[in-house]
Each structure stands twice: as structure tokens, then as C-alpha cells.
Write a protein that holds these residues in place. Structure first.
Motif, mmCIF file in Angstrom:
data_model
loop_
_atom_site.group_PDB
_atom_site.id
_atom_site.type_symbol
_atom_site.label_atom_id
_atom_site.label_comp_id
_atom_site.label_asym_id
_atom_site.label_seq_id
_atom_site.Cartn_x
_atom_site.Cartn_y
_atom_site.Cartn_z
ATOM 1 N N ASP A 197 0.817 -1.210 0.000
ATOM 2 C CA ASP A 197 0.000 0.000 0.000
ATOM 3 C C ASP A 197 0.856 1.267 0.000
ATOM 4 N N ALA A 198 2.026 1.188 0.624
ATOM 5 C CA ALA A 198 2.893 2.362 0.733
ATOM 6 C C ALA A 198 3.949 2.442 -0.362
ATOM 7 N N ASN A 199 4.166 1.350 -1.107
ATOM 8 C CA ASN A 199 5.244 1.331 -2.094
ATOM 9 C C ASN A 199 4.788 1.202 -3.542
ATOM 10 N N LEU A 200 3.493 1.034 -3.781
ATOM 11 C CA LEU A 200 2.988 0.909 -5.149
ATOM 12 C C LEU A 200 2.050 2.068 -5.475
ATOM 13 N N ALA A 201 2.133 2.534 -6.713
ATOM 14 C CA ALA A 201 1.231 3.582 -7.191
ATOM 15 C C ALA A 201 0.505 3.087 -8.429
ATOM 16 N N LYS A 202 -0.795 3.334 -8.477
ATOM 17 C CA LYS A 202 -1.577 2.958 -9.647
ATOM 18 C C LYS A 202 -1.262 3.895 -10.810
ATOM 19 N N ILE A 203 -1.125 3.323 -11.993
ATOM 20 C CA ILE A 203 -0.737 4.079 -13.180
ATOM 21 C C ILE A 203 -1.995 4.560 -13.907
ATOM 22 N N PRO A 204 -2.116 5.853 -14.194
ATOM 23 C CA PRO A 204 -3.266 6.346 -14.967
ATOM 24 C C PRO A 204 -3.333 5.682 -16.338
ATOM 25 N N ASP A 205 -4.531 5.519 -16.857
ATOM 26 C CA ASP A 205 -4.714 4.867 -18.153
ATOM 27 C C ASP A 205 -3.994 5.601 -19.283
ATOM 28 N N SER A 206 -3.786 6.894 -19.116
ATOM 29 C CA SER A 206 -3.178 7.698 -20.179
ATOM 30 C C SER A 206 -1.664 7.502 -20.295
ATOM 31 N N ILE A 207 -1.070 6.804 -19.333
ATOM 32 C CA ILE A 207 0.387 6.633 -19.326
ATOM 33 C C ILE A 207 0.729 5.187 -19.653
ATOM 34 N N PRO A 208 1.401 4.934 -20.778
ATOM 35 C CA PRO A 208 1.778 3.561 -21.132
ATOM 36 C C PRO A 208 2.898 3.030 -20.248
ATOM 37 N N ASP A 209 3.044 1.723 -20.232
ATOM 38 C CA ASP A 209 4.054 1.088 -19.386
ATOM 39 C C ASP A 209 5.463 1.580 -19.674
ATOM 40 N N ASP A 210 5.799 1.750 -20.968
ATOM 41 C CA ASP A 210 7.171 2.112 -21.317
ATOM 42 C C ASP A 210 7.525 3.529 -20.891
ATOM 43 N N LEU A 211 6.522 4.314 -20.537
ATOM 44 C CA LEU A 211 6.745 5.644 -19.984
ATOM 45 C C LEU A 211 6.755 5.589 -18.461
ATOM 46 N N ALA A 212 5.777 4.901 -17.894
ATOM 47 C CA ALA A 212 5.642 4.836 -16.437
ATOM 48 C C ALA A 212 6.846 4.192 -15.766
ATOM 49 N N VAL A 213 7.490 3.247 -16.438
ATOM 50 C CA VAL A 213 8.594 2.510 -15.819
ATOM 51 C C VAL A 213 9.761 3.423 -15.449
ATOM 52 N N TYR A 214 9.867 4.562 -16.095
ATOM 53 C CA TYR A 214 10.958 5.490 -15.775
ATOM 54 C C TYR A 214 10.795 6.140 -14.404
ATOM 55 N N CYS A 215 9.590 6.077 -13.844
ATOM 56 C CA CYS A 215 9.396 6.626 -12.498
ATOM 57 C C CYS A 215 10.170 5.836 -11.454
ATOM 58 N N SER A 216 10.335 4.536 -11.687
ATOM 59 C CA SER A 216 10.935 3.658 -10.676
ATOM 60 C C SER A 216 12.259 4.178 -10.164
ATOM 61 N N ASP A 217 13.107 4.658 -11.082
ATOM 62 C CA ASP A 217 14.462 5.036 -10.679
ATOM 63 C C ASP A 217 14.942 6.305 -11.366
ATOM 64 N N MET A 218 14.943 6.326 -12.694
ATOM 65 C CA MET A 218 15.609 7.416 -13.409
ATOM 66 C C MET A 218 15.026 8.787 -13.077
ATOM 67 N N LEU A 219 13.702 8.919 -13.140
ATOM 68 C CA LEU A 219 13.106 10.198 -12.780
ATOM 69 C C LEU A 219 13.311 10.504 -11.305
ATOM 70 N N SER A 220 13.089 9.498 -10.458
ATOM 71 C CA SER A 220 13.176 9.733 -9.023
ATOM 72 C C SER A 220 14.590 10.118 -8.605
ATOM 73 N N THR A 221 15.580 9.409 -9.139
ATOM 74 C CA THR A 221 16.967 9.691 -8.771
ATOM 75 C C THR A 221 17.461 10.989 -9.389
ATOM 76 N N GLY A 222 17.216 11.153 -10.683
ATOM 77 C CA GLY A 222 17.689 12.370 -11.345
ATOM 78 C C GLY A 222 17.069 13.623 -10.771
ATOM 79 N N PHE A 223 15.752 13.585 -10.562
ATOM 80 C CA PHE A 223 15.082 14.748 -9.981
ATOM 81 C C PHE A 223 15.588 15.012 -8.571
ATOM 82 N N MET A 224 15.899 13.945 -7.819
ATOM 83 C CA MET A 224 16.433 14.123 -6.469
ATOM 84 C C MET A 224 17.730 14.926 -6.505
ATOM 85 N N GLY A 225 18.558 14.674 -7.515
ATOM 86 C CA GLY A 225 19.804 15.428 -7.639
ATOM 87 C C GLY A 225 19.554 16.914 -7.722
#
Length: 321
Positions: free
Chosen positions: A101-129
Motif C-alpha cells: 500500500d505504501a510502495n505501489l502507485a496505480k498508473i493512470p490509463d493515459s500513461i503507457p508502461d514504457d513511460l511509467a517505468v521510468y518513475c521507478s528510478d531514473m526520474l526519481s533519482t535524477g530529480f532528487m539530484g
């Protein structure tokens, strides 16, 4: 979760070589989206059939580190980085996610898998920088290395309001991507001295924020040198096995230049993933420009070789299940 799409990360190579600790026989991978297959008895909000994204970092949210504001460190240093380090990773038909419940997020229908998967690490880590870099509105930022994390740090710096973003990179294709994601200037370290050029671009002052996105001693020293007094060195680079970091004494003001060194591990959790999905839904950033190669899960060995050996101008490898 039943895996549908995953990404290969340079950290997978670091894990194999013992970057965090002795290599154990655990499945690799930490960037994936998929469909919930089954849930535990305590899960309340996630249901079988939900299409979700799992953060690369899956903290135990009841841990004292989480309660102290550092969930990525729950269970000990880097303890939130469970996949492939303390439990099997995502390069499998199915994988397990703790504290769903605390570690998963539901993906909106408008976002395909090949886009959403970048949230896991690349967006989160890069934006953190960028976030940890204390970038003032209109401030100056240098991002050292334009790999996937560096590219997202460049995009993050722009989103944070930077007025000048300098990308440090020698590979032409990555230079082009850096401009796509918001770099105003490119400094090629194979052609010119990075410190001299950055000082020239900033009127001799140095940058407000230097983001180290490679994980190398030479790059880290450069980051310290180009940061102005009172500025921030934000480190998101993964320093591999045997790597040491030296701080240049004079440019550090012999320890008294008010230069902050900030570090962090990829933020995880439902709230973080939901915010990143909102960035994608609003079309603020399109990370799929970084997807240079696609393979099926059956061709995983070849895919890993391409990523690990940096073959064929690879930036990011996507795996379809």
C-alpha cells in the motif's frame, strides 16, 4: 506483481561486481511496472489486476529511519534498496513488493508502461539530484555526466527553475539528449577544461549547484571546484567497488567555503511515484527519448550485455515481458 515492462540500469552491473557488498544469488533488476497478481492479508488499497509502478527503493515505512525522514535508509545504510541486494529483483515473470500500500502507485490509463517505468528510478533519482541541490530560481547548475540519471537531473534542474543549465558530456548523442532535456550549454571534457569553461560561463563565480551524476573521483573533484562558495554539490553518482573520493583542499576553502555536499538514495514510496506520474501525465518530461534499445525477456542475456558493455551507443535498455 506480474512484470510487464522493465529497464536495465548501470546499477545492475555494479551489483554484479559487488558495488554494495558481496554478490549473492539474487535475481537482478529494480525498475519495473506490472499488474498486481495477488496481495497479502494486510493490504487494503492495492488489488489484484491493478496496473502499478514499484519504486526501485521499497522502504519499510515503520522503520525508525523512515520515521526520521530518511526512508531510503530503512533497515540500515541503503537498506531501502532491497531488489537484488536483500531480495530477488524484478527481472522475472513475477516479483514481490513489501509494504504494498505504501510502495505501489496505480498508473493512470493515459500513461503507457514504457513511460511509467521510468518513475521507478531514473526520474526519481535524477530529480532528487536537482531537489537536493538547493537550486535558486534563475540559478546556475552544472550536471556532470549525461547518462540516464544525469539527463533526468538536467530535466529536473530546469523544472526547479534553473536559469542556466550546463551539461558536461563528451558523447554526441548524449549531448543532443542533454539539450533536449534543458541544457543551455554543453562542455565536452575531451576538448576543453571543464573548470575553466564553467567559470567562464558563470562570470568567474562558479555554479550555485553542481550535480555529480557519474560516480567517479575525478568528476566529484571537478564538482567541488566549479561550485561557488555557499553553493551545493549534489551527488547522485554510484561510486563503484574500489572507488575513493577526494575533496580538493583549496577549492573547498580548506574546509570553510560553506560548500554543502548533499547525498541521497533514489526516493521511493507511493507518494513519490504518484508525483512523478503526474509530471508524466502533464507532459513536463518525456523520458522515453532515452530508450535506445528494446528486447524481450527471452533475450535478457543479450540485453544485459548491451547495457553492461555500453554497446551500440546505448543509453537505456527496455525489456518487454
Amino acid at each position: 506483481m506480474r512484470t510487464t515492462t522493465a529497464l536495465i540500469c548501470t546499477s545492475d552491473s555494479h551489483t554484479v561486481s559487488g558495488g554494495i557488498g558481496p554478490r549473492t544469488n539474487l535475481t537482478l533488476g529494480h525498475e519495473a511496472v506490472g499488474v498486481v497478481h495477488t496481495v497479502g492479508s494486510e493490504v487494503r488499497n492495492i488489488r489484484p489486476g491493478d496496473r502499478v509502478v514499484a519504486g526501485a527503493i521499497t522502504p519499510d515505512w515503520g522503520d525508525s529511519a523512515s520515521q526520521n525522514g530518511y526512508p531510503s535508509q530503512s533497515g540500515g545504510p541503503l537498506g531501502g534498496f532491497k531488489f537484488a541486494n536483500s531480495k530477488d529483483g524484478v527481472f522475472a515473470e513475477y516479483f514481490h513488493v513489501n509494504d504494498a500500500d505504501a510502495n505501489l502507485a496505480k498508473i493512470p490509463d493515459s500513461i503507457p508502461d514504457d513511460l511509467a517505468v521510468y518513475c521507478s528510478d531514473m526520474l526519481s533519482t535524477g530529480f532528487m539530484g536537482a531537489e537536493k541541490g538547493n537550486i535558486p530560481i534563475g540559478g546556475t547548475v552544472a550536471v556532470l555526466a549525461q547518462g540516464p540519471v544525469g539527463l533526468m537531473a538536467t530535466a529536473g534542474a530546469r523544472l526547479c527553475g534553473a536559469g542556466l543549465v550546463i551539461g558536461v558530456e563528451s558523447v554526441p548523442d548524449r549531448q543532443k539528449l542533454a539539450r533536449t532535456y534543458g541544457a543551455d550549454e554543453i562542455v565536452d571534457f575531451t576538448r576543453e577544461d571543464v573548470v575553466s569553461r564553467v567559470l567562464e560561463l558563470t562570470g568567474g563565480e562558479g555554479v550555485d549547484t553542481a550535480i555529480e551524476a557519474l560516480g567517479a573521483d575525478a568528476t566529484f573533484r571537478t564538482a567541488v571546484k566549479i561550485t561557488k562558495p555557499g553553493g551545493t554539490v549534489s551527488n547522485v553518482g554510484y561510486f563503484g567497488s574500489g572507488e575513493f573520493v577526494h575533496i580538493p583542499r583549496v577549492e573547498w576553502g580548506v574546509g570553510m567555503a560553506d560548500k554543502t555536499i548533499a547525498t541521497g538514495l533514489c526516493p521511493g514510496g507511493k507518494l513519490r511515484m504518484e508525483r512523478l506520474l503526474r509530471v508524466l501525465e502533464g507532459r513536463r518530461v518525456d523520458p522515453t527519448h532515452m530508450t535506445t534499445h528494446e528486447f524481450s525477456f527471452d533475450d535478457m542475456e543479450q540485453a544485459f550485455e548491451v547495457s553492461d558493455k555500453k554497446l551500440d551507443d546505448v543509453v537505456k535498455v527496455l525489456i518487454r515481458f
